[in-house]
Design a protein around this motif. Structure first.
Motif, PDB file in Angstrom:
ATOM      1  N   MET A  81     -42.294 -70.939   6.983  1.00 13.45           N
ATOM      2  CA  MET A  81     -42.701 -72.129   7.697  1.00 13.45           C
ATOM      3  C   MET A  81     -42.639 -73.315   6.742  1.00 13.45           C
ATOM      4  O   MET A  81     -43.237 -73.263   5.681  1.00 13.45           O
ATOM      5  N   THR A  82     -41.912 -74.331   7.123  1.00 12.34           N
ATOM      6  CA  THR A  82     -41.759 -75.492   6.254  1.00 12.34           C
ATOM      7  C   THR A  82     -42.528 -76.688   6.807  1.00 12.34           C
ATOM      8  O   THR A  82     -42.828 -76.762   8.004  1.00 12.34           O
ATOM      9  N   VAL A  83     -42.808 -77.618   5.924  1.00  9.46           N
ATOM     10  CA  VAL A  83     -43.481 -78.860   6.299  1.00  9.46           C
ATOM     11  C   VAL A  83     -42.631 -79.618   7.318  1.00  9.46           C
ATOM     12  O   VAL A  83     -43.151 -80.171   8.300  1.00  9.46           O
ATOM     13  N   TYR A  94     -46.298 -69.435  16.395  1.00  7.75           N
ATOM     14  CA  TYR A  94     -47.737 -69.698  16.444  1.00  7.75           C
ATOM     15  C   TYR A  94     -48.174 -70.617  15.302  1.00  7.75           C
ATOM     16  O   TYR A  94     -48.911 -71.580  15.520  1.00  7.75           O
ATOM     17  N   VAL A  95     -47.725 -70.331  14.093  1.00  3.97           N
ATOM     18  CA  VAL A  95     -48.138 -71.141  12.939  1.00  3.97           C
ATOM     19  C   VAL A  95     -47.641 -72.576  13.086  1.00  3.97           C
ATOM     20  O   VAL A  95     -48.372 -73.529  12.807  1.00  3.97           O
ATOM     21  N   ALA A  96     -46.419 -72.758  13.554  1.00  5.26           N
ATOM     22  CA  ALA A  96     -45.880 -74.114  13.730  1.00  5.26           C
ATOM     23  C   ALA A  96     -46.691 -74.908  14.741  1.00  5.26           C
ATOM     24  O   ALA A  96     -47.076 -76.060  14.489  1.00  5.26           O
ATOM     25  N   ASP A 148     -44.058 -57.691   7.662  1.00  2.00           N
ATOM     26  CA  ASP A 148     -42.865 -58.339   7.130  1.00  2.00           C
ATOM     27  C   ASP A 148     -42.150 -59.135   8.220  1.00  2.00           C
ATOM     28  O   ASP A 148     -41.404 -58.563   9.015  1.00  2.00           O
ATOM     29  N   PRO A 149     -42.366 -60.463   8.268  1.00  2.00           N
ATOM     30  CA  PRO A 149     -41.698 -61.252   9.300  1.00  2.00           C
ATOM     31  C   PRO A 149     -40.175 -61.300   9.141  1.00  2.00           C
ATOM     32  O   PRO A 149     -39.463 -61.522  10.107  1.00  2.00           O
ATOM     33  N   ILE A 188     -50.038 -81.654   5.815  1.00  2.00           N
ATOM     34  CA  ILE A 188     -49.283 -80.707   6.634  1.00  2.00           C
ATOM     35  C   ILE A 188     -49.300 -79.325   5.987  1.00  2.00           C
ATOM     36  O   ILE A 188     -49.449 -78.309   6.667  1.00  2.00           O
ATOM     37  N   GLU A 189     -49.186 -79.274   4.653  1.00  2.61           N
ATOM     38  CA  GLU A 189     -49.275 -77.984   3.950  1.00  2.61           C
ATOM     39  C   GLU A 189     -50.644 -77.341   4.164  1.00  2.61           C
ATOM     40  O   GLU A 189     -50.748 -76.128   4.350  1.00  2.61           O
ATOM     41  N   ALA A 190     -51.700 -78.150   4.152  1.00  3.73           N
ATOM     42  CA  ALA A 190     -53.058 -77.635   4.393  1.00  3.73           C
ATOM     43  C   ALA A 190     -53.174 -77.105   5.826  1.00  3.73           C
ATOM     44  O   ALA A 190     -53.824 -76.074   6.066  1.00  3.73           O
ATOM     45  N   ALA A 191     -52.542 -77.781   6.784  1.00  8.84           N
ATOM     46  CA  ALA A 191     -52.577 -77.330   8.177  1.00  8.84           C
ATOM     47  C   ALA A 191     -51.844 -75.987   8.325  1.00  8.84           C
ATOM     48  O   ALA A 191     -52.308 -75.100   9.052  1.00  8.84           O
ATOM     49  N   ILE A 192     -50.738 -75.824   7.624  1.00  6.90           N
ATOM     50  CA  ILE A 192     -50.011 -74.544   7.643  1.00  6.90           C
ATOM     51  C   ILE A 192     -50.881 -73.457   7.033  1.00  6.90           C
ATOM     52  O   ILE A 192     -50.977 -72.339   7.557  1.00  6.90           O
ATOM     53  N   SER A 193     -51.523 -73.786   5.930  1.00  7.92           N
ATOM     54  CA  SER A 193     -52.427 -72.831   5.264  1.00  7.92           C
ATOM     55  C   SER A 193     -53.574 -72.422   6.182  1.00  7.92           C
ATOM     56  O   SER A 193     -53.938 -71.242   6.249  1.00  7.92           O
TER      57      SER A 193
END
Length: 193
Positions: free
Chosen positions: A1-3, A112-114, A98-99, A24-29
């Motif tokens: 997942m990228t910013v 979901y993460v995005a 393992d995605p 955005i990195e914190a939101a992904i985390s």
């Protein structure tokens, strides 16, 4: 997942400004932490090192964490006194969900993460600051007003995945109250999932 992937979902123009990247990195985390808590395990493979491992009679390694994705290194352990091999090994391996190896799981996880990260309040504030963006709407009727933020299809809306869509990958644990353990067939009610 990228910013950049999350920024596109949130309506933030690319390239992402340096001052917005950390949020955005914190939101992904945060989204990955939510998935980790729901699944009961890391959503991506983790590297482990185990010492004193012996292979079984078929040459397979008896390792603590499963499922094993790959074994990265195996080193024979040497007795410090005799300088001879002990018959035990140090094994470095990756294990867990393992995605990359399971495309169906990977697609659900990434989606979901995005969406979760794009709808994080920090990211929504960044999107609100974009010139021309109007994420908030106001309604006033007879002196009463309400301001709300319109979110275009958050998790669970419009066919986007929810945490429940990851249910098949969830690790279930068995527990029992402390004390003398009865045989599982005797009590029946003392074991639960």
């Amino acid at each position: 997942m990228t910013v950049e992937h999350v920024a596109r979902r949130a309506g933030i123009p690319l390239p992402v400004a340096d001052e917005h990247r950390a949020a955005i990195e914190a939101a992904i985390s945060d989204a990955l932490a939510e998935v980790t808590a729901y699944l009961g395990q890391s959503p991506v493979p983790v590297t482990y090192t185990e010492h004193g491992v012996t292979p079984d009679i078929y040459g397979r390694w008896r390792l603590t964490h499963e499922p094993v994705v790959d074994i990265e290194e195996v080193a024979a352990e040497i007795d410090p006194v005799t300088a001879r091999p002990t018959g035990r090994y140090t094994v470095v391996y990756r294990a867990g969900l393992d995605p990359e190896g399971d495309p169906a799981y990977g697609a659900i996880l990434r989606s979901y993460v995005a969406w979760s990260a794009a709808h994080n309040p920090m990211v929504r504030r960044i999107a609100q600051e974009i010139p021309g963006a109007r994420l908030q709407a106001s309604v006033n009727v007879e002196g009463q007003g309400v301001t709300f933020e319109s979110l275009p299809g958050g998790p669970g809306q419009g066919g986007t995945p929810t945490l429940e869509s990851l249910e098949a990958y969830r690790r279930l644990t068995v527990g029992q109250p402390e004390g003398i353990a009865p045989h599982p067939l005797d009590g029946g009610q003392l074991w639960w999932w």
